[in-house]
Design a protein around this motif. Structure first.
Motif, PDB file in Angstrom:
ATOM      1  N   UNK A   1       0.780  -1.265   0.000  1.00 52.24           N
ATOM      2  CA  UNK A   1      -0.052   0.084   0.255  1.00 52.24           C
ATOM      3  C   UNK A   1       0.579   1.190  -0.035  1.00 52.24           C
ATOM      4  N   UNK A   2       1.964   1.037   0.686  1.00 51.49           N
ATOM      5  CA  UNK A   2       2.943   2.304   0.746  1.00 51.49           C
ATOM      6  C   UNK A   2       3.638   2.439  -0.793  1.00 51.49           C
ATOM      7  N   UNK A   3       3.926   1.452  -1.168  1.00 50.51           N
ATOM      8  CA  UNK A   3       4.484   1.660  -2.721  1.00 50.51           C
ATOM      9  C   UNK A   3       3.197   2.281  -3.657  1.00 50.51           C
ATOM     10  N   UNK A   4       2.070   1.701  -3.793  1.00 51.85           N
ATOM     11  CA  UNK A   4       1.184   2.264  -4.743  1.00 51.85           C
ATOM     12  C   UNK A   4       0.822   4.129  -4.160  1.00 51.85           C
ATOM     13  N   UNK A   5       0.907   4.125  -2.880  1.00 49.58           N
ATOM     14  CA  UNK A   5       0.547   5.626  -2.584  1.00 49.58           C
ATOM     15  C   UNK A   5       1.625   6.404  -2.733  1.00 49.58           C
ATOM     16  N   UNK A   6       3.027   5.944  -2.922  1.00 48.68           N
ATOM     17  CA  UNK A   6       4.072   6.753  -3.395  1.00 48.68           C
ATOM     18  C   UNK A   6       4.208   6.799  -4.948  1.00 48.68           C
ATOM     19  N   UNK A   7       3.743   5.894  -5.682  1.00 47.87           N
ATOM     20  CA  UNK A   7       3.820   5.974  -6.951  1.00 47.87           C
ATOM     21  C   UNK A   7       2.701   6.964  -7.364  1.00 47.87           C
ATOM     22  N   UNK A   8       1.541   7.026  -6.691  1.00 46.72           N
ATOM     23  CA  UNK A   8       0.453   7.857  -7.369  1.00 46.72           C
ATOM     24  C   UNK A   8       1.055   9.214  -6.870  1.00 46.72           C
ATOM     25  N   UNK A   9       1.576   9.642  -5.622  1.00 51.77           N
ATOM     26  CA  UNK A   9       2.153  10.902  -5.538  1.00 51.77           C
ATOM     27  C   UNK A   9       3.127  11.374  -6.290  1.00 51.77           C
ATOM     28  N   UNK A  10       4.047  10.283  -6.806  1.00 49.00           N
ATOM     29  CA  UNK A  10       5.315  10.718  -7.548  1.00 49.00           C
ATOM     30  C   UNK A  10       4.519  11.213  -9.223  1.00 49.00           C
ATOM     31  N   UNK A  11       3.362  10.573  -9.325  1.00 46.14           N
ATOM     32  CA  UNK A  11       2.778  10.946 -10.636  1.00 46.14           C
ATOM     33  C   UNK A  11       2.222  12.246 -10.485  1.00 46.14           C
ATOM     34  N   UNK A  12       1.403  12.613  -9.678  1.00 49.14           N
ATOM     35  CA  UNK A  12       0.819  13.779  -9.253  1.00 49.14           C
ATOM     36  C   UNK A  12       1.836  14.945  -9.126  1.00 49.14           C
ATOM     37  N   UNK A  13       2.885  14.784  -8.451  1.00 52.55           N
ATOM     38  CA  UNK A  13       3.793  15.810  -8.134  1.00 52.55           C
ATOM     39  C   UNK A  13       4.704  16.117  -9.492  1.00 52.55           C
ATOM     40  N   UNK A  14       5.131  14.931  -9.781  1.00 56.58           N
ATOM     41  CA  UNK A  14       6.104  15.174 -11.391  1.00 56.58           C
ATOM     42  C   UNK A  14       5.362  15.562 -12.634  1.00 56.58           C
ATOM     43  N   UNK A  15       4.141  15.107 -12.694  1.00 59.36           N
ATOM     44  CA  UNK A  15       3.261  15.317 -13.841  1.00 59.36           C
ATOM     45  C   UNK A  15       3.446  14.434 -14.820  1.00 59.36           C
ATOM     46  N   UNK A  16       2.599  14.592 -15.712  1.00 59.84           N
ATOM     47  CA  UNK A  16       2.434  13.387 -16.898  1.00 59.84           C
ATOM     48  C   UNK A  16       3.551  13.274 -17.777  1.00 59.84           C
ATOM     49  N   UNK A  17       4.410  14.164 -17.993  1.00 59.95           N
ATOM     50  CA  UNK A  17       5.697  13.895 -18.833  1.00 59.95           C
ATOM     51  C   UNK A  17       6.641  13.217 -18.189  1.00 59.95           C
ATOM     52  N   UNK A  18       6.991  12.953 -16.953  1.00 64.57           N
ATOM     53  CA  UNK A  18       8.068  12.669 -16.314  1.00 64.57           C
ATOM     54  C   UNK A  18       7.884  11.090 -16.606  1.00 64.57           C
ATOM     55  N   UNK A  19       8.993  10.159 -16.792  1.00 64.12           N
ATOM     56  CA  UNK A  19       9.369   9.014 -16.736  1.00 64.12           C
ATOM     57  C   UNK A  19       9.453   8.336 -15.244  1.00 64.12           C
ATOM     58  N   UNK A  20       8.596   7.242 -14.921  1.00 66.65           N
ATOM     59  CA  UNK A  20       8.588   6.710 -13.915  1.00 66.65           C
ATOM     60  C   UNK A  20       8.815   5.032 -14.007  1.00 66.65           C
ATOM     61  N   UNK A  21      10.111   4.777 -13.447  1.00 72.55           N
ATOM     62  CA  UNK A  21      10.113   3.125 -13.472  1.00 72.55           C
ATOM     63  C   UNK A  21      10.341   2.874 -12.140  1.00 72.55           C
ATOM     64  N   UNK A  22      10.181   1.457 -11.778  1.00 79.78           N
ATOM     65  CA  UNK A  22      10.362   0.879 -10.392  1.00 79.78           C
ATOM     66  C   UNK A  22      11.202  -0.414 -10.626  1.00 79.78           C
ATOM     67  N   UNK A  23      11.639  -0.905  -9.310  1.00 86.98           N
ATOM     68  CA  UNK A  23      12.439  -1.963  -9.328  1.00 86.98           C
ATOM     69  C   UNK A  23      11.881  -2.621  -7.849  1.00 86.98           C
TER      70      UNK A  23
END
Length: 388
Positions: free
Chosen positions: A174-196
């Motif tokens: 749940x922490x991972x999901x919340x962090x990813x959603x917040x990253x997308x919100x704060x960085x905007x649609x154009x940023x690339x987000x990859x996870x490991x």
């Protein structure tokens, strides 16, 4: 030109702060720096991804004395058994050991011919090489979704970074999901987000995590589960691409996953074998990018090969911002607006900083190899992160 000797030096490359991963906490990396000396005064630089090969590199150095460093194939025949045997043994050290030497032989070839490595590989298809910034949970730094998002925003504001990759590993989906959603919100649609994930999730939990983050347009998820077979199960439920450090192309093609390989050139046996592996990936439609956490020598090899290889289209991984030292002059590399320039000197285009090499070799001698399985609250013990 003849090889007169090879020196293998184990070093530590610490990070400014450890980061959490599935095995515990990751304080940095331990590498083996290779110097190949010749009778013409030229020295080739190479790098192995671990320190378990120091003695083996020394033995190979003895076997290679008097050999022509330009004849890389002949040098490999002296050091490496037939490949069908190598692929069916449990000990990959011989590949890593010669792979590090082979990088140095390419560096020597470029220096002897006064050409940068990328020119020896056919020339540049790109001038600047993209890399991701890294994020993670780090003790006393970023231990919440908000702090991770704040860090990434600061990297964008200070360094122009819009490519991000990271580990959100504390055993809490749940922490991972919340962090990813917040990253997308704060960085905007154009940023690339990859996870490991470093294989932290069960198939059931990974299926739920992927469903929740899919609307966030995650570019890639590395090793969400433990095996290719489990990735194949996940593929039925998610369109998010997968990557792995395990370069088993046959299984990937047979199972349809992963979509990308992320690895180190020495692990593949050197630059020549890496190029052949990447070409096979291209033929099979499997992507490739380069590993993170290396010192400047292996990073320089990544830069040149990426510059000369059209198939490496995605940004490679990077821990540059967090590395507190290096063994090359002017290192570590640092990206600006997502990219690093390709060195333009002969060979790899980098020079060893002997003072820095001695410093990080002393760090290794004094502290031993950096342990990636420690619990910082209980030194000497492994950290057990609950898996879901």
């Amino acid at each position: 030109m003849k090889i007169t000797g090879i020196r293998a030096t184990p070093v530590n490359i610490p990070l400014e702060a450890p980061m959490w991963w599935t095995g515990g906490y990751y304080p940095g990396t331990s590498k083996t720096i290779v110097e190949v000396f010749t009778d013409e005064g030229l020295t080739g630089l190479g790098e192995a991804p671990s320190t378990d090969v120091v003695d083996l590199i020394g033995a190979m150095g003895e076997a290679l004395k008097g050999k022509n460093p330009i004849d890389i194939a002949a040098c490999e025949r002296v050091c490496v058994p037939p490949w069908q045997i190598v692929q069916n043994t449990d000990d990959a050290r011989v590949v890593k050991a010669f792979g590090a030497i082979e990088i140095a032989l390419w560096d020597l070839r470029g220096k002897a011919w006064n050409e940068p490595l990328c020119n020896l590989l056919g020339g540049k298809v790109r001038e600047k090489i993209p890399f991701t910034e890294y994020f993670s949970f780090r003790p006393d730094r970023e231990m919440s979704a908000e702090e991770v998002a704040d860090y990434c925003v600061s990297m964008r504001e200070v360094h122009g970074s819009t490519f991000f990759e990271g580990k959100l590993i504390l055993g809490d989906p749940m922490l991972e999901v919340r962090t990813v959603k917040l990253l997308r919100e704060r960085l905007g649609d154009e940023a690339m987000i990859r996870l490991d994930s470093n294989m932290q999730w069960s198939v059931t939990t990974a299926r739920w995590v992927l469903r929740e983050i899919e609307p966030c347009n995650v570019r890639n998820y590395e090793d969400p589960v433990a095996t290719f077979e489990e990735m194949a199960q996940l593929r039925q439920h998610s369109i998010v691409p997968f990557s792995t450090h395990n370069p088993d192309l046959r299984r990937a093609v047979a199972l349809g996953v992963p979509d990308y390989f992320v690895t180190n050139f020495a692990v593949l046996g050197g630059i020549n074998r890496a190029i052949r592996f990447i070409g096979a990936c291209e033929a099979m439609g499997v992507g490739f990018w380069c590993y993170s956490g290396d010192a400047g020598i292996c990073t320089a090899a990544y830069l040149h090969v990426s510059a000369a290889t059209q198939w490496i289209k995605e940004p490679s991984q990077s821990l540059f911002r967090w590395q507190v030292g290096d063994v090359i002059e002017g290192g570590p590399f640092r990206q600006r607006e997502n990219v690093v320039d390709v060195p333009d000197g002969p060979g790899l285009g980098v020079a060893i900083d002997q003072e820095a090499l001695a410093h990080w070799a002393r760090h290794y001698s004094d502290h031993g190899p950096l342990d990636h399985f420690c619990d910082p609250s209980s030194p000497g013990r492994h950290r057990r992160i609950p898996l879901h």
